[in-house]
Design an enzyme around this catalytic site. Structure first.
Site, PDB file in Angstrom:
ATOM      1  N   GLU A 113       0.837  -1.217   0.000  1.00 47.03           N
ATOM      2  CA  GLU A 113       0.000   0.000   0.000  1.00 47.03           C
ATOM      3  C   GLU A 113       0.870   1.265   0.000  1.00 47.03           C
ATOM      4  O   GLU A 113       0.544   2.272   0.637  1.00 47.03           O
ATOM      5  CB  GLU A 113      -1.019  -0.030   1.136  1.00 47.03           C
TER       6      GLU A 113
HETATM    7  N1  COS Z   1      -5.937  12.354  -3.391  1.00 53.54           N
HETATM    8  C1  COS Z   1      -6.506  12.932  -4.472  1.00 53.54           C
HETATM    9  N2  COS Z   1      -5.817  13.228  -5.600  1.00 53.54           N
HETATM   10  C2  COS Z   1      -4.506  12.928  -5.611  1.00 53.54           C
HETATM   11  C3  COS Z   1      -3.849  12.329  -4.529  1.00 53.54           C
HETATM   12  C4  COS Z   1      -4.625  12.052  -3.378  1.00 53.54           C
HETATM   13  N3  COS Z   1      -4.078  11.502  -2.309  1.00 53.54           N
HETATM   14  N4  COS Z   1      -2.547  12.142  -4.842  1.00 53.54           N
HETATM   15  C5  COS Z   1      -2.378  12.614  -6.090  1.00 53.54           C
HETATM   16  N5  COS Z   1      -3.562  13.095  -6.550  1.00 53.54           N
HETATM   17  C6  COS Z   1      -3.812  13.703  -7.850  1.00 53.54           C
HETATM   18  C7  COS Z   1      -2.921  14.925  -8.067  1.00 53.54           C
HETATM   19  O1  COS Z   1      -3.512  16.091  -7.534  1.00 53.54           O
HETATM   20  C8  COS Z   1      -2.824  14.976  -9.570  1.00 53.54           C
HETATM   21  O2  COS Z   1      -3.992  15.574 -10.081  1.00 53.54           O
HETATM   22  P1  COS Z   1      -3.941  16.585 -11.325  1.00 53.54           P
HETATM   23  O3  COS Z   1      -3.774  15.693 -12.529  1.00 53.54           O
HETATM   24  O4  COS Z   1      -5.237  17.274 -11.294  1.00 53.54           O
HETATM   25  O5  COS Z   1      -2.766  17.478 -11.113  1.00 53.54           O
HETATM   26  C9  COS Z   1      -2.843  13.504  -9.989  1.00 53.54           C
HETATM   27  O6  COS Z   1      -3.434  12.791  -8.892  1.00 53.54           O
HETATM   28  C10 COS Z   1      -1.452  12.951 -10.240  1.00 53.54           C
HETATM   29  O7  COS Z   1      -0.691  13.198  -9.064  1.00 53.54           O
HETATM   30  P2  COS Z   1       0.900  13.214  -9.036  1.00 53.54           P
HETATM   31  O8  COS Z   1       1.398  14.026 -10.185  1.00 53.54           O
HETATM   32  O9  COS Z   1       1.341  13.575  -7.667  1.00 53.54           O
HETATM   33  O10 COS Z   1       1.215  11.669  -9.344  1.00 53.54           O
HETATM   34  P3  COS Z   1       2.555  10.876  -9.340  1.00 53.54           P
HETATM   35  O11 COS Z   1       2.503   9.939 -10.482  1.00 53.54           O
HETATM   36  O12 COS Z   1       3.735  11.781  -9.184  1.00 53.54           O
HETATM   37  O13 COS Z   1       2.393   9.944  -8.023  1.00 53.54           O
HETATM   38  C11 COS Z   1       2.615   9.176  -5.789  1.00 53.54           C
HETATM   39  C12 COS Z   1       2.405  10.365  -6.753  1.00 53.54           C
HETATM   40  C13 COS Z   1       4.061   8.728  -5.759  1.00 53.54           C
HETATM   41  C14 COS Z   1       2.213   9.714  -4.423  1.00 53.54           C
HETATM   42  C15 COS Z   1       1.701   7.999  -6.187  1.00 53.54           C
HETATM   43  O14 COS Z   1       2.095   7.443  -7.407  1.00 53.54           O
HETATM   44  C16 COS Z   1       1.667   6.914  -5.149  1.00 53.54           C
HETATM   45  O15 COS Z   1       0.991   7.027  -4.125  1.00 53.54           O
HETATM   46  N6  COS Z   1       2.378   5.796  -5.409  1.00 53.54           N
HETATM   47  C17 COS Z   1       2.338   4.653  -4.559  1.00 53.54           C
HETATM   48  C18 COS Z   1       1.310   3.722  -5.037  1.00 53.54           C
HETATM   49  C19 COS Z   1       1.097   2.616  -4.105  1.00 53.54           C
HETATM   50  O16 COS Z   1       0.777   2.809  -2.940  1.00 53.54           O
HETATM   51  N7  COS Z   1       1.267   1.395  -4.605  1.00 53.54           N
HETATM   52  C20 COS Z   1       1.119   0.249  -3.788  1.00 53.54           C
HETATM   53  C21 COS Z   1       0.194  -0.725  -4.372  1.00 53.54           C
HETATM   54  S1  COS Z   1      -1.445  -0.367  -4.216  1.00 53.54           S
HETATM   55  S2  COS Z   1      -2.075  -1.680  -2.929  1.00 53.54           S
END
Ligand code: COS
Length: 385
Positions: free
Chosen positions: A362
């Protein structure tokens, strides 16, 4: 210690303590050893209505929230985090429907889940882990159906769940804004399961590949709108990470209990090892970490239950801290039990193996720190405006 739990939360805690002692403890070694899915525990969770904790009453659930879920997860994980995961991975698979599903989707799927159908969440792929927006699975609209193609990897409850929430690309060119979320039912033609993983810990839970080959699902199974899948996934993880934190907390608290008990029974140099300051100081640090983790887990869960929107940071903080605590406390528990701790005769070596995944899944703890850091900077920038 009074954690100011409500009447309902005290009832959930007591019920889960009882299930953990009576139903999970007798079978944990077997399922850890064999990796067989614990259907008998699933029946116990069903009979106790635990699948419905966080589902609204109108859909047959208890109408509880994140705090209620965390209490249940913590108690069950004190005894077996792998078996408990089969229950709360269903929560992870349910969040996309709870958060962004429409009335028809909620009316169709939530009552089934509240009654004990398992769910699973399919985001991760071979080349899309931390970089969740790099998913390759596609969904193409063809008439009244979406056609899914691709493979999901490391999916908890994969192959045993009835209901899957899947993130797939509807427009690859748009990056994260080209992802969409879908509901896929088991037995849908074109949907099969691949490799079942052989894991270090949480071995009672199933982790499998999901394979989609021209898998056709009704277009009504799109959650929210096309292009919102990445946001649905991020919101899901914001809600679910305190659950992983509670899992880690439960593992740490369970290991601490065993270490304290053992230190009072094990005699060396003519006295119990609990009489030695070297052991007492270790136990003191372990207990302090567990209490600090509990404070953060409960704080994050209670904040989420207020309906607040800015939950990413606190949710990531709870996950990162509690999982690091779980790893350190279980390692110390093995140390206190010494040679016995290293053997399978005591469950602390299993707890140490189970703890490791809480720093990884996660969202790795490195990703959590990134989420915390980015939110800190965003908040500071906002405050300056
Ligand atoms: N809630 C709502 N929206 C969100 C958000 C959240 N927590 N996090 C990001 N967003 C939105 C951003 O605002 C952005 O929106 P816009 O397109 O309007 O600008 C969009 O999503 C993309 O966000 P961002 O550019 O930050 O995405 P990244 O690809 O850089 O990813 C991380 C950010 C690293 C935080 C994300 O990829 C992540 O959480 N990765 C881990 C995934 C994970 O937990 N995997 C495990 C398996 S799942 S069980």
């Amino acid at each position: 210690m009074d954690y100011f739990l409500t009447e309902e939360q005290l009832m959930i805690k007591e019920l889960c303590q009882q299930i953990a002692e009576e139903k999970l403890k007798p079978i944990r070694e077997h399922h850890d050893e064999t990796g067989e899915f614990p259907w008998e525990a699933i029946k116990a969770f069903k009979d106790a209505d635990l699948f419905g904790i966080a589902i609204e009453e109108q859909y047959g659930g208890m109408g509880g929230g994140c705090m209620d879920t965390c209490i249940a997860v913590e108690e069950l994980c004190k005894v077996d985090a792998g078996i408990a995961l089969c229950l709360f991975a269903t929560g992870l698979g349910t969040f996309p429907i709870l958060i962004s599903g429409n009335d028809e989707q909620k009316a169709k799927y939530l009552p089934q889940i509240a009654a004990g159908s398992l769910a699973a969440f399919g985001l991760t792929e071979a080349n899309a882990g931390s970089d969740a927006s790099g998913i390759q699975t596609t969904a193409v609209l063809d008439g009244d159906e979406y056609v899914l193609n691709g493979t999901k990897q490391w999916i908890t409850n994969g192959s045993v769940a009835d209901i899957y929430t899947i993130i797939a690309m509807t427009n690859k060119a748009k990056g994260p804004r080209g992802a969409s979320a879908f509901i896929v039912e088991k037995d849908t033609p074109g949907f099969t399961y691949g490799k079942k993983e052989n894991k270090m810990g949480i071995r009672a839970s199933v982790t499998s590949e999901l394979i989609f080959q021209d898998c056709r699902i009704p277009k009504e199974n799109l959650i929210s709108r096309e292009g919102t899948g990445f946001i649905v996934a991020m919101k899901t993880l914001d809600q679910s990470r305190p659950g992983v934190a509670a899992q880690a907390l439960g593992i740490a608290a369970g290991a601490l209990d065993i270490a304290v008990q053992y230190s009072r029974e094990r005699r060396q140099f003519g006295k119990p090892i609990s009489a030695f300051q070297g052991v007492q100081f270790m136990l003191a640090d372990m207990a302090t970490k567990v209490e600090a983790a509990r404070g953060l887990v409960y704080q994050s869960a209670r904040y989420i239950d207020t309906g607040a929107k800015d939950i990413s940071k606190i949710s990531a903080m709870a996950k990162v801290y509690a999982s690091d605590v779980a790893m350190s406390v279980t390692t110390d528990a093995v140390q206190i039990l010494g040679g016995y701790g290293y053997m399978k005769e005591y469950p602390v070596e299993k707890m140490m193996r189970d703890a490791k995944i809480t720093q990884i899944y996660e969202g790795t703890n490195q990703i959590q720190r990134e989420v915390i850091g980015l939110n800190l900077i965003k908040e500071a920038a906002k405050a300056k405006k």
